[in-house]
Design a protein around this motif. Structure first.
Motif, PDB file in Angstrom:
ATOM      1  N   ILE A   1       9.025  15.811  -2.292  1.00 19.84           N
ATOM      2  CA  ILE A   1       8.308  14.541  -2.445  1.00 19.84           C
ATOM      3  C   ILE A   1       8.749  13.604  -1.327  1.00 19.84           C
ATOM      4  N   ASP A   2       7.838  13.337  -0.396  1.00 14.43           N
ATOM      5  CA  ASP A   2       8.089  12.471   0.763  1.00 14.43           C
ATOM      6  C   ASP A   2       7.108  11.309   0.674  1.00 14.43           C
ATOM      7  N   ILE A   3       7.605  10.096   0.471  1.00 15.97           N
ATOM      8  CA  ILE A   3       6.731   8.962   0.166  1.00 15.97           C
ATOM      9  C   ILE A   3       7.181   7.704   0.907  1.00 15.97           C
ATOM     10  N   GLY A   4       6.224   6.792   1.111  1.00 16.69           N
ATOM     11  CA  GLY A   4       6.565   5.528   1.737  1.00 16.69           C
ATOM     12  C   GLY A   4       5.372   4.621   1.880  1.00 16.69           C
ATOM     13  N   GLY A   5       5.641   3.397   2.290  1.00 16.97           N
ATOM     14  CA  GLY A   5       4.589   2.420   2.493  1.00 16.97           C
ATOM     15  C   GLY A   5       5.158   1.118   3.005  1.00 16.97           C
TER      16      GLY A   5
ATOM     17  N   ASN B   1       8.136  -0.607   6.809  1.00 15.76           N
ATOM     18  CA  ASN B   1       7.892   0.577   5.991  1.00 15.76           C
ATOM     19  C   ASN B   1       9.131   1.182   5.358  1.00 15.76           C
ATOM     20  N   SER B   2       8.915   1.763   4.204  1.00 16.00           N
ATOM     21  CA  SER B   2       9.885   2.660   3.580  1.00 16.00           C
ATOM     22  C   SER B   2       9.496   4.093   3.920  1.00 16.00           C
ATOM     23  N   ASP B   3      10.437   5.007   3.750  1.00 15.27           N
ATOM     24  CA  ASP B   3      10.178   6.433   3.965  1.00 15.27           C
ATOM     25  C   ASP B   3      11.373   7.188   3.402  1.00 15.27           C
ATOM     26  N   SER B   4      11.159   7.914   2.325  1.00 14.68           N
ATOM     27  CA  SER B   4      12.274   8.625   1.704  1.00 14.68           C
ATOM     28  C   SER B   4      11.790   9.924   1.083  1.00 14.68           C
ATOM     29  N   THR B   5      12.585  10.972   1.258  1.00 13.02           N
ATOM     30  CA  THR B   5      12.246  12.286   0.712  1.00 13.02           C
ATOM     31  C   THR B   5      13.359  12.771  -0.208  1.00 13.02           C
TER      32      THR B   5
ATOM     33  N   ALA C   1       0.858  -1.183   0.000  1.00  9.57           N
ATOM     34  CA  ALA C   1       0.000   0.000   0.000  1.00  9.57           C
ATOM     35  C   ALA C   1       0.893   1.231   0.000  1.00  9.57           C
ATOM     36  N   ALA C   2       0.292   2.378  -0.316  1.00 12.62           N
ATOM     37  CA  ALA C   2       0.970   3.664  -0.150  1.00 12.62           C
ATOM     38  C   ALA C   2       0.527   4.232   1.194  1.00 12.62           C
TER      39      ALA C   2
END
Length: 374
Positions: free
Chosen positions: A231-235, A242-246, A199-200
């Motif tokens: 742009i800050d995204i993860g899931g 979880n991932s998390d990277s900007t 999922a996002a």
């Protein structure tokens, strides 16, 4: 299929975690831990159960056999967990029975118990009434387990980092002037799943002045050809890590003041990552980033902590913030994400997930840190 192709870890992983939880509960002077649905329950037994008005609770005594109290109509929720393969007594109940008393059975008349921080008041209050006092929080015990990742967890976090890197590598497919933040966010969310996430969890598209709000999500603002875009995204990647990277993007040639501020931000992020190693404190990593930005005259533009732990929760211990004296240990995982924000104008942030190694830190995100020109 997820990037790892697995829904839960091998049974031995959960058996070890429950055993350690019992040991730590005893060392803390507790008779038992009571864990309700949420990240802690998923960590301990791989359960994806949700919290409802009917009680579901894993009870881990300091000595003795763990039990799981669950409504009979919710038994099916356990089928994807490790509960059936572990030495856990399942206590099922039907409407009209006292589920809270059932969960506490065998713990004595006034046991000292600690509950997970996700437990709703709907269940906390009846438990408190039955044990005769307000329970402790299990957070200090469970934090000790969840902060330090095992090999299986790090493998999934590494897969998650690679998956979100692949999304950032495709940003030029969607991010362009004339589109709204919301439209770009929709495309990114679909790509997060396509690249291996289940999922996002979040998609931040902060263009122009919206980039100066660290927790802006996305809006109907139309992106222009002079914008700086955060742009800050993860899931989550199964089994739920979880991932998390900007990264920060621009169009054309940015102004000199933007270039200078961004160069200082790059130096701050690099300095903080280089400072990661066992034996230093969480707050020292925050200080490493902050000192660089203060020296560049940008201290007031850095308005949040430097990072947060990551795992089954996007935000968990250890928090990389001033005042946190937790000493870093090998296999802790957290973000390093300083940012600078100019209200009403623009903002920028660089974020990697870093795992503490035996002698330093390993970044799980490997996309370039430059101000990316599209």
């Amino acid at each position: 299929m997820s990037a790892t192709g697995q829904e839960r870890f091998p049974t031995e992983v959960y058996r070890h975690r429950i055993g350690r939880a019992a040991e730590l509960a005893g060392e803390a002077g507790l008779d038992a831990l009571i864990v309700s649905p949420g990240p802690d329950l998923r960590y301990l037994v791989g359960s994806r159960a949700d919290t409802f008005e009917r009680l579901t609770a894993l009870v881990i005594p300091a000595a003795g056999t763990p039990s799981l109290t669950v409504a009979r109509l919710e038994l099916a929720s356990l089928t994807t967990s490790a509960v059936g393969d572990l030495d856990i007594e399942v206590r099922d109940w039907v409407d009209g029975e006292d589920a809270h008393a059932l969960a506490l059975a065998g713990l004595g008349s006034r046991p000292r118990v600690a509950v997970s921080d996700a437990m709703p008041a709907l269940h906390l209050v009846p438990i408190a009434e039955r044990v005769g006092t307000t329970p402790d929080l299990a957070t200090p015990v469970l934090r000790e387990l969840r902060m330090v990742k095992d090999d299986a967890e790090i493998e999934v976090l590494r897969a998650a980092g690679a998956a979100i890197d692949r999304v950032h590598a495709r940003m030029g497919d969607w991010l362009r002037p004339g589109r709204t933040e919301a439209a770009v966010a929709d495309d990114i969310a679909a790509a997060i799943v396509a690249e291996g996430h289940s999922a996002a969890a979040f998609v931040i598209v902060g263009s122009g002045p919206n980039g100066a709000d660290p927790h802006h999500e996305h809006s109907d603002r139309v992106i222009t050809d002079s914008d700086i875009v955060v742009i800050d995204i993860g899931g989550p990647v199964e089994p739920g890590y979880n991932s998390d990277s900007t990264r920060t993007y621009c169009f054309g040639t940015p102004a000199t003041d933007v270039v200078d501020a961004y160069a200082a931000l790059q130096a701050a992020q690099r300095t903080a990552v280089d400072a990661v190693r066992p034996g230093v404190t969480a707050e020292s990593i925050d200080a490493a980033a902050r000192e660089v930005l203060v020296a560049a005259g940008l201290g007031e533009q850095f308005i949040h902590r430097t990072g947060h732990g990551i795992g089954l929760s996007v935000h968990e211990e250890p928090y990389i913030v001033a005042g946190n004296e937790i000493v870093l240990r090998s296999r802790m995982a957290f973000s390093v994400e300083p940012g600078v924000y100019f209200r009403g104008q623009w903002g920028a942030r660089i974020e990697d997930i870093v795992v503490v190694t035996d002698d330093g830190g390993e970044s799980l995100n490997n996309r370039p840190h430059d101000l990316v020109a599209l």
